[in-house]
Design an enzyme around this catalytic site. Structure first.
Site, short mmCIF file in Angstrom:
data_model
loop_
_atom_site.label_atom_id
_atom_site.label_comp_id
_atom_site.label_asym_id
_atom_site.label_seq_id
_atom_site.Cartn_x
_atom_site.Cartn_y
_atom_site.Cartn_z
N SER A 219 0.82 -1.21 0.00
CA SER A 219 0.00 0.00 0.00
C SER A 219 0.85 1.26 0.00
CB SER A 219 -0.92 0.03 1.22
OG SER A 219 -1.85 -1.00 1.14
N THR B 214 -1.68 4.40 3.30
CA THR B 214 -2.33 5.19 2.24
C THR B 214 -2.49 6.67 2.63
OG1 THR B 214 -3.49 3.20 1.52
CG2 THR B 214 -4.27 5.30 0.64
#
Ligand SMILES: *[C@@H]1O[C@H](CO)[C@@H](O)[C@H](O)[C@H]1NC(C)=O
Ligand SMILES: *[C@@H]1O[C@H](CO)[C@@H](O)[C@H](O)[C@H]1NC(C)=O
Ligand SMILES: [Zn+2]
Length: 615
Positions: free
Chosen positions: A170, A223
């Site tokens: 991620s 993220t």
């Protein structure tokens, strides 16, 4: 990996319905158009004279309490359950000193005002859509052409590899979006050469936009972190939290953060902290003007965005917000509600400025359900994300300012497939949505129930599983081997989450190939689609990053330069460059200080299949 967390703590529940409370405080009709399940009209609430009298008294009490509270707690540093630290006035006109006016007077004046909403469905691959579409048609008894909202806005697909692997994580995935550049797995807006790269959010802030992040996991997770912080490894979440509140060379770059992850902002001396040191970031942040909100009552206080004072941090959980399948509206806000609140607040706050806002919204836990191989949790996560997309679409239609939403995933998680061969005989061509519909909780929740059961004796545990737990998932045909695995996990003090997930997956005939990520391309969605023409078709994930900065017309390279000014970046990241590179090399097994995109060893086979036993 999904983190273990406290499930569903009892919450203080207000005796006043939130609509009513809202009307009391605002004295205005509350516009709930488009929201489901809240049908009661404003006037019907005021028919009863007892309610009116009571409401008048309540209003006075609330107002008096509010004023006293502000007077007596100007610097209250303790998290207040329920409300932000200062009762807010609804979006007073902008103070000319706020950083909302463009910094650069030479910037082209007649550039059209724009908002950009960027949505990330973490770990959602194409199979997740098929899974959820069929699940929804089954549970809501819909026609086969009744598709998800996302399905109607499909424009293309994205290739997701990172600089050092065909399978990204991620952090590298989000760095591709935020910086528009490939980096290594684990990198939080740091390049393979150890240097930070400016992000679209930082550039947007510098250009005068308002900025926000909305997630369902910790706000310090990879993220969101990639948009407003820079560290060389994603697990340095304490350092990320510090940068997020403004201990950052550019100062504070974010105006709104909603999600979980409060524990990284609390000193290690307080209960519930997950920080390594005794810095009290809540106290520091409040000193520099941040508003804090906690719990569902604090969320309700924001009146779906009409009562927000900036900058605001709303952290509703110590770490993750519970999966949607386990979440209660009376305890935690939904992704859609957080998204709507953020958009309404940012739109109000920028209504008189010549720049709009940049908002990133992440369906963070689709990925967690993938890691856990839990299809019952995943369909509800994707459904919640689809509903959030629906809300964003509606808000865009209502907005005067030109606004676009781009939605994509950083990668797929779990190697999900909507089929599974269970036996040697040739398989049936089907899977069973009803099994997922019958499961009432995530495997993570079931594992927590089992772990919390106070007995450890084999007989009592077995009885508890058979009598209490299996019925929750409507599993009526558990075999001895499955029950034995659950009992063993309990007695050994290990998590039974994978066992629960596998029991559901097998019965639904849903397949998984990994507890990690996969390299499959992921979908891109947009609304309005014409405004995202450059992303039609198949693209490298970095092109999405390029699109974001170009849409906002912001100078990300200037930010990169600023971050590296005087070679001090290693210092504010908390490490020397050599240290950063060495760490990266050690933990990711990637060499090279050059920063080129390479993958070592793709041409040689290492006999991996023999390394661990397969199951
Ligand atoms: C808390 O942080 C301080 C440094 O800030 C450290 O000295 C101390 O050992 C930490 N305590 C615990 C229990 O980790
Ligand atoms: C789901 O639950 C219903 C009602 O209890 C039951 O009739 C049905 O057989 C269950 N489906 C599966 C696949 O277990
Ligand atoms: Zn991810």
């Amino acid at each position: 990996m999904p983190t273990d967390r406290v499930l569903s703590p009892a919450r203080r529940s207000s005796e006043i319905g939130d609509e009513q409370e809202e009307a009391l405080l605002t004295g205005q009709h509350v516009d709930r158009k488009g929201q489901t399940g809240r049908g009661r009209g404003f006037f019907t609430r005021w028919k009863n004279p007892i309610i009116v009298t009571w409401a008048a008294i309540a209003t006075i009490i609330i107002l008096v309490f509010g004023v006293l509270y502000v007077r007596s707690h100007p610097n209250d540093d303790k998290p207040t359950p329920g409300a932000p630290n200062t009762p807010n006035t609804p979006n007073t006109p902008k103070n000319p000193n706020t950083p909302n006016t463009p910094n650069d007077p030479k910037a082209p004046k007649n550039k059209k005002k724009r908002n950009l909403i960027f949505m990330v469905s973490d770990g959602m691959g194409p199979a997740s859509l098929s899974l959820t579409r069929s699940f929804r048609q089954f549970t809501e008894n819909l026609a086969i052409d009744d598709v998800l909202t996302l399905d109607k806005h499909f424009i293309g697909s994205s290739r997701t590899r990172s600089s050092n692997s065909l399978v990204t994580d991620s952090a590298a995935g989000a760095t591709a979006f935020s910086c528009g550049l490939k980096s290594y797995n684990g990198a939080i807006s740091i390049l393979p050469d150890g240097n930070p790269c400016g992000t679209v959010l930082e550039a947007a802030k510098a250009a005068g936009y308002m900025t926000g992040l909305v997630v369902t996991t910790s706000i310090t997770d990879a993220t969101p972190a990639c948009f407003n912080s820079h560290v060389n490894m994603r697990w340095e979440q304490d350092r990320i939290a510090e940068q997020q509140i403004g201990d950052h060379p550019l100062g504070r770059v974010t105006d709104l953060m909603f999600g979980g992850g409060l524990c990284h902002f609390m000193p290690n001396t307080s209960i519930g902290s997950c920080r390594g040191d005794d810095r009290d970031l809540i106290k520091e942040a409040r000193k520099s003007g941040w508003q804090f909100a906690y719990t569902i009552d604090g969320f309700k206080y924001l009146r779906m965005g009409k009562f927000v004072k900036f900058p605001i941090m709303g952290l509703w959980a110590p770490a993750d917000i519970p999966y949607d399948i386990d979440r209660k509206d009376t305890e935690y806000p939904s992704l859609a509600a957080m998204a709507e609140t953020a958009i309404t607040a940012l739109a109000l706050e920028t209504r008189n400025s010549d720049k709009g806002f940049f908002l990133m919204i992440e369906g963070s836990r689709i990925d967690h359900a993938g890691h856990g191989n839990d299809p019952a949790a995943q369909v509800r996560e994707v459904r919640a994300y689809d509903k959030a997309f629906e809300v964003v679409r509606r808000k865009i239609d209502e907005m005067e300012t030109e606004t676009i939403v781009i939605s994509t995933s950083d990668h797929e998680t779990g190697g999900l497939s909507t089929a599974r061969q269970l036996h040697e005989t040739y398989p049936d061509y089907l899977w069973y949505p009803s099994v997922l519909a019958n499961a009432s909780h995530s495997s993570e929740y079931m594992a927590k129930l089992l772990a919390d059961f106070p007995e450890r004796g084999k007989m009592k545990v077995t009885k508890y599983i058979n009598d209490e737990l299996l019925p929750l998932q409507k599993i009526t045909d558990a075999d001895d081997e499955e029950v034995a695995k659950l009992v063993k996990a309990k007695i050994d003090g290990l998590s039974s989450a994978y066992v629960w997930a596998d029991m559901i997956s097998r019965r639904a005939q849903i397949g998984w190939s990994t507890h990690g990520h996969s390299a499959v391309d992921v979908n891109i969605y947009a609304y309005p689609p014409e405004a995202a023409k450059k992303l039609w078709g198949n693209h490298e994930n970095t092109e999405i990053g390029e699109f974001l900065r170009n849409y906002l017309d912001v100078d990300v390279d200037a930010i990169t330069k600023k971050l590296r000014e005087g070679g001090t970046h290693a210092k504010w990241m908390g490490k020397e460059l050599d240290e950063i590179l060495e760490e990266k090399e050690k933990s990711m097994g990637v060499g090279g200080k050059t920063g080129e995109v390479t993958v070592n060893g793709l041409d040689s086979y290492h006999g991996v299949h023999k390394r661990a036993c397969m199951h």
